[in-house]
Scaffold this active site. Structure first.
Site, PDB file in Angstrom:
ATOM      1  N   LYS A 187       0.841  -1.200   0.000  1.00  0.00           N
ATOM      2  CA  LYS A 187       0.000   0.000   0.000  1.00  0.00           C
ATOM      3  C   LYS A 187       0.878   1.254   0.000  1.00  0.00           C
ATOM      4  O   LYS A 187       0.705   2.157  -0.795  1.00  0.00           O
ATOM      5  CB  LYS A 187      -0.930  -0.001   1.223  1.00  0.00           C
ATOM      6  CG  LYS A 187      -1.764   1.249   1.296  1.00  0.00           C
ATOM      7  CD  LYS A 187      -2.675   1.304   2.500  1.00  0.00           C
ATOM      8  CE  LYS A 187      -3.387   2.656   2.480  1.00  0.00           C
ATOM      9  NZ  LYS A 187      -4.252   2.885   3.626  1.00  0.00           N
ATOM     10  N   GLU A 193      10.902  -4.332   4.194  1.00  0.00           N
ATOM     11  CA  GLU A 193      11.029  -5.722   3.739  1.00  0.00           C
ATOM     12  C   GLU A 193      10.678  -5.827   2.249  1.00  0.00           C
ATOM     13  O   GLU A 193      11.387  -6.446   1.455  1.00  0.00           O
ATOM     14  CB  GLU A 193      10.065  -6.640   4.515  1.00  0.00           C
ATOM     15  CG  GLU A 193      10.414  -6.851   5.970  1.00  0.00           C
ATOM     16  CD  GLU A 193       9.657  -5.886   6.883  1.00  0.00           C
ATOM     17  OE1 GLU A 193       9.424  -4.729   6.471  1.00  0.00           O
ATOM     18  OE2 GLU A 193       9.321  -6.285   8.006  1.00  0.00           O
ATOM     19  N   GLY A 246      -4.378  -1.458   4.892  1.00  0.00           N
ATOM     20  CA  GLY A 246      -3.521  -2.559   4.430  1.00  0.00           C
ATOM     21  C   GLY A 246      -4.138  -3.923   4.713  1.00  0.00           C
ATOM     22  O   GLY A 246      -4.129  -4.811   3.865  1.00  0.00           O
ATOM     23  N   ARG A 247      -4.700  -4.098   5.912  1.00  0.00           N
ATOM     24  CA  ARG A 247      -5.240  -5.415   6.268  1.00  0.00           C
ATOM     25  C   ARG A 247      -6.593  -5.691   5.629  1.00  0.00           C
ATOM     26  O   ARG A 247      -7.209  -6.724   5.887  1.00  0.00           O
ATOM     27  CB  ARG A 247      -5.280  -5.600   7.787  1.00  0.00           C
ATOM     28  CG  ARG A 247      -5.938  -4.486   8.586  1.00  0.00           C
ATOM     29  CD  ARG A 247      -5.650  -4.675  10.088  1.00  0.00           C
ATOM     30  NE  ARG A 247      -6.094  -3.562  10.905  1.00  0.00           N
ATOM     31  CZ  ARG A 247      -5.398  -2.447  11.126  1.00  0.00           C
ATOM     32  NH1 ARG A 247      -4.212  -2.288  10.553  1.00  0.00           N
ATOM     33  NH2 ARG A 247      -5.856  -1.499  11.909  1.00  0.00           N
ATOM     34  N   GLU A 332      -4.167  -6.366  14.931  1.00  0.00           N
ATOM     35  CA  GLU A 332      -3.718  -5.029  14.531  1.00  0.00           C
ATOM     36  C   GLU A 332      -4.865  -4.026  14.727  1.00  0.00           C
ATOM     37  O   GLU A 332      -4.640  -2.852  14.970  1.00  0.00           O
ATOM     38  CB  GLU A 332      -3.258  -5.043  13.062  1.00  0.00           C
ATOM     39  CG  GLU A 332      -2.107  -4.081  12.799  1.00  0.00           C
ATOM     40  CD  GLU A 332      -1.386  -4.335  11.476  1.00  0.00           C
ATOM     41  OE1 GLU A 332      -0.214  -4.735  11.504  1.00  0.00           O
ATOM     42  OE2 GLU A 332      -1.987  -4.126  10.411  1.00  0.00           O
ATOM     43  N   HIS A 363      -3.982 -32.388  18.440  1.00  0.00           N
ATOM     44  CA  HIS A 363      -2.774 -33.076  18.890  1.00  0.00           C
ATOM     45  C   HIS A 363      -1.674 -32.078  19.230  1.00  0.00           C
ATOM     46  O   HIS A 363      -0.510 -32.441  19.329  1.00  0.00           O
ATOM     47  CB  HIS A 363      -2.298 -34.055  17.811  1.00  0.00           C
ATOM     48  CG  HIS A 363      -3.310 -35.116  17.529  1.00  0.00           C
ATOM     49  ND1 HIS A 363      -3.383 -36.294  18.238  1.00  0.00           N
ATOM     50  CD2 HIS A 363      -4.359 -35.142  16.667  1.00  0.00           C
ATOM     51  CE1 HIS A 363      -4.401 -37.021  17.794  1.00  0.00           C
ATOM     52  NE2 HIS A 363      -5.012 -36.332  16.838  1.00  0.00           N
ATOM     53  N   LYS A 488       9.884  -0.095  14.227  1.00  0.00           N
ATOM     54  CA  LYS A 488      10.498   0.178  12.912  1.00  0.00           C
ATOM     55  C   LYS A 488      11.542   1.283  13.051  1.00  0.00           C
ATOM     56  O   LYS A 488      12.626   1.207  12.467  1.00  0.00           O
ATOM     57  CB  LYS A 488       9.432   0.636  11.901  1.00  0.00           C
ATOM     58  CG  LYS A 488       8.496  -0.451  11.420  1.00  0.00           C
ATOM     59  CD  LYS A 488       7.571   0.110  10.336  1.00  0.00           C
ATOM     60  CE  LYS A 488       6.387  -0.782  10.065  1.00  0.00           C
ATOM     61  NZ  LYS A 488       5.353  -0.168   9.235  1.00  0.00           N
TER      62      LYS A 488
HETATM   63  O1  F6P Z   1       2.626  -4.146   9.935  1.00  0.00           O
HETATM   64  C1  F6P Z   1       2.220  -2.852   9.650  1.00  0.00           C
HETATM   65  C2  F6P Z   1       1.670  -2.719   8.258  1.00  0.00           C
HETATM   66  O2  F6P Z   1       1.515  -1.382   8.039  1.00  0.00           O
HETATM   67  C3  F6P Z   1       0.363  -3.473   8.005  1.00  0.00           C
HETATM   68  O3  F6P Z   1      -0.738  -2.778   8.454  1.00  0.00           O
HETATM   69  C4  F6P Z   1       0.415  -3.649   6.533  1.00  0.00           C
HETATM   70  O4  F6P Z   1      -0.469  -4.630   6.093  1.00  0.00           O
HETATM   71  C5  F6P Z   1       1.862  -4.021   6.342  1.00  0.00           C
HETATM   72  O5  F6P Z   1       2.563  -3.223   7.274  1.00  0.00           O
HETATM   73  C6  F6P Z   1       2.410  -3.817   4.960  1.00  0.00           C
HETATM   74  O6  F6P Z   1       2.277  -2.494   4.554  1.00  0.00           O
HETATM   75  P1  F6P Z   1       2.381  -2.064   3.026  1.00  0.00           P
HETATM   76  O7  F6P Z   1       1.270  -2.720   2.296  1.00  0.00           O
HETATM   77  O8  F6P Z   1       2.277  -0.577   3.016  1.00  0.00           O
HETATM   78  O9  F6P Z   1       3.707  -2.529   2.518  1.00  0.00           O
END
Ligand code: F6P
Length: 521
Positions: A187, A193, A246-247, A332, A363, A488
């Protein structure tokens, strides 16, 4: 100073509300379980809430609590794109992405995505896909792929979310760079990452001598300009919008990978199922509104009965990734301790969500659920009909699901355990103590007619709305996630220290300082 919500009524902390006191009293006096079957229907799902606290007084107190929280106005605001995320001054209008007649921008992006898939399929391109994204840009795609792509697909999909170089090695190994599409879903298009992994994937394409590596990269983002500056060609950028959290972004072109790996019909089906649940949430009266009723039970379990966690037990191999998906969605959203106006909530909020699919769970941790000192409410999820040709297996699965649920509810007294020991020829009275189950564990049974895109879409939207209602009752903002920012920022500083670019040892606690030194060496 706490910010004041822009478009939401200010949420007074619950302990001061007479409606909350009434709700707690009714919950404590209610029957542990419904005396008559309490099974509701929504968007083709059957949701049996008989295993939750129940009484007419609790039902009434729940309705009064919702009135006190301006439920009608809040729901309307959510579903019509109002600014429900007050700390970021944004809408959370994911429901607009699945509206049966979507607005022009949404329809246009959906059509662009479908066209991309049509062309790729007709040219039989992209035997391999590397889906790069994390959190909400990852879990929904993994979930739908596991649900509908578990049988053979001619496309080979690898997911790359983690910053761990081993994950990178795994994602790239054995893939043919000349027939690989890299989908970067983010987003913000700033997530460390995702950008690092995207960079490595680009280098991998370049190192393999791919003629135009950027032509093999697609971006899905709410920041098309940033993706374009990164190098992704305009025609390969699929957009979504700031008002999609994002979620909740699974409903956007983030599902491009699902469409390529399984089909665009899967994505369309999930959108329809979610839309049907939106309609139910919008129209059903409180007493039969499934997300609302699940939320009221959730609040009873967490804030009145004090359960610290919620177990999700999908009795379906294909729903293995439902647990992390709901984990992010719920934790979240509900992992907050202050109200929308910045005051302490005053009661316990979001529970820890955990679980595992199928009888594997039995189990692994069911011992704890049955006889541990804490216990946890359980959401059992099962499909009435399976999609394989092994009826015996499905009956065993269904029997296990019902049996575990019944054991958790009913429990076993000492007298019953003793009689059982004696009937089995074991006279040892002490052993009977070990066979006692306290019972009384709250649970919900969600039955899907079968697992298809429609029912999965409905299920996910059910959880979204349940979480929204819980947040409303607690008075918290379910749409921000400030808590993840702090770590972060610290990581960026520590990274510089590990690289020897700065020394901030005086700022750290003794243990962190020790390990920065150790890792630096
Ligand atoms: O973990 C925090 C967060 O902002 C989530 O809410 C989101 O889904 C994820 O990082 C990835 O964010 P982006 O889609 O901006 O890379």
């Amino acid at each position: 100073m706490p910010t004041s919500p822009k478009n939401l009524p200010s949420a007074a902390p619950l302990p001061g509300l007479p409606e909350w006191t009434g709700f707690c009293e009714a919950a404590l006096q209610a029957d542990q379980y419904a005396l008559e079957l309490h099974c509701l229907k929504a968007a083709g799902l059957q949701v049996d809430l008989s295993g939750q606290r129940h009484s007419p007084e609790l039902q009434k107190a729940g309705e009064q609590l919702l009135v006190a929280r301006n439920f009608d106005a809040a729901r309307k605001s959510l579903l019509s794109g109002g600014i429900v995320n007050n700390t970021e001054h944004r809408a959370a209008w994911h429901s607009a992405l699945r509206a049966p007649a979507p607005m022009a921008d949404v329809a246009k992006e959906r059509e662009r995505m479908n066209e991309f898939v049509r062309v790729a399929d007709s040219e039989r391109r992209w035997r391999n896909i590397i889906h790069i994204g994390i959190g909400g840009s990852d879990w929904g795609v993994r979930l739908s792929l596991a649900a509908f792509g578990y049988r053979h697909s001619w496309r080979n999909v690898r997911f790359l979310a983690n910053i761990d170089g081993h994950a990178l090695d795994h994602a790239l190994s054995g893939m043919d760079p000349h027939d690989t599409l890299v989908v970067i879903a983010s987003k913000s298009f700033t997530t460390t990452e995702t950008l690092k992994n995207g960079q490595r994937a680009l280098e991998w394409l370049q190192a393999a001598g791919v003629a135009n590596p950027y032509e093999q990269i697609v971006a899905v983002t709410a920041r098309p300009d940033t993706a374009s500056n990164w190098g992704v060609p305009q025609k390969q950028i699929f957009q979504f919008w700031d008002w999609v959290g994002g979620r909740f972004s699974l409903w956007s072109a983030v599902s491009l990978t699902t469409a390529l790996a399984v089909s665009s019909d899967v994505v369309a089906g999930m959108l329809s199922g979610a839309a049907a649940m939106d309609q139910h949430f919008q129209e059903a009266p409180i007493a039969s509104n499934v997300p609302v009723q699940m939320a009221l039970s959730g609040v009873v379990n967490r804030s009145v009965l004090g359960y610290g966690s919620l177990n999700i037990s999908p009795y379906d191999f294909r729903l293995g990734n439902l647990v992390p998906y709901i984990q992010q969605l719920d934790m979240e959203s509900l992992g907050k301790s202050v109200t929308t106006s910045g005051e302490p909530v005053g009661v316990a909020t979001g529970a820890a969500v955990w679980g595992l699919a199928g009888t594997d769970a039995q189990h692994t941790f069911y011992q704890w659920l049955h006889q541990g000192s804490d216990g946890a409410p359980v959401d059992f999820i099962v499909c009435q009909q399976a999609d394989h040709q092994q009826p015996e297996h499905h009956n065993l699965l269904l029997a296990n699901c019902l049996a575990q649920r019944e054991a958790l509810m009913r429990g076993k007294t000492y007298e019953q355990a003793l009689a059982e020991c004696q009937s089995q020829g074991d006279q040892a009275a002490e052993l009977a103590h070990h066979r006692v189950h306290s019972g009384g564990r709250p649970n919900t049974l969600i039955v899907l007619p079968r697992l298809n895109p429609f029912s999965l879409g409905a299920l996910l939207a059910l959880y979204e709305h349940k979480i929204f209602v819980q947040a409303l009752i607690w008075g918290i903002n379910p749409f921000d996630q400030w808590g993840v920012e702090y770590g972060k920022v610290l990581a960026n500083g520590i990274l510089q220290e590990l690289a020897g670019e700065k020394d901030a040892s005086a700022e750290h606690d003794v243990s962190t300082r020790h390990w920065i030194d150790a890792f630096k060496r």
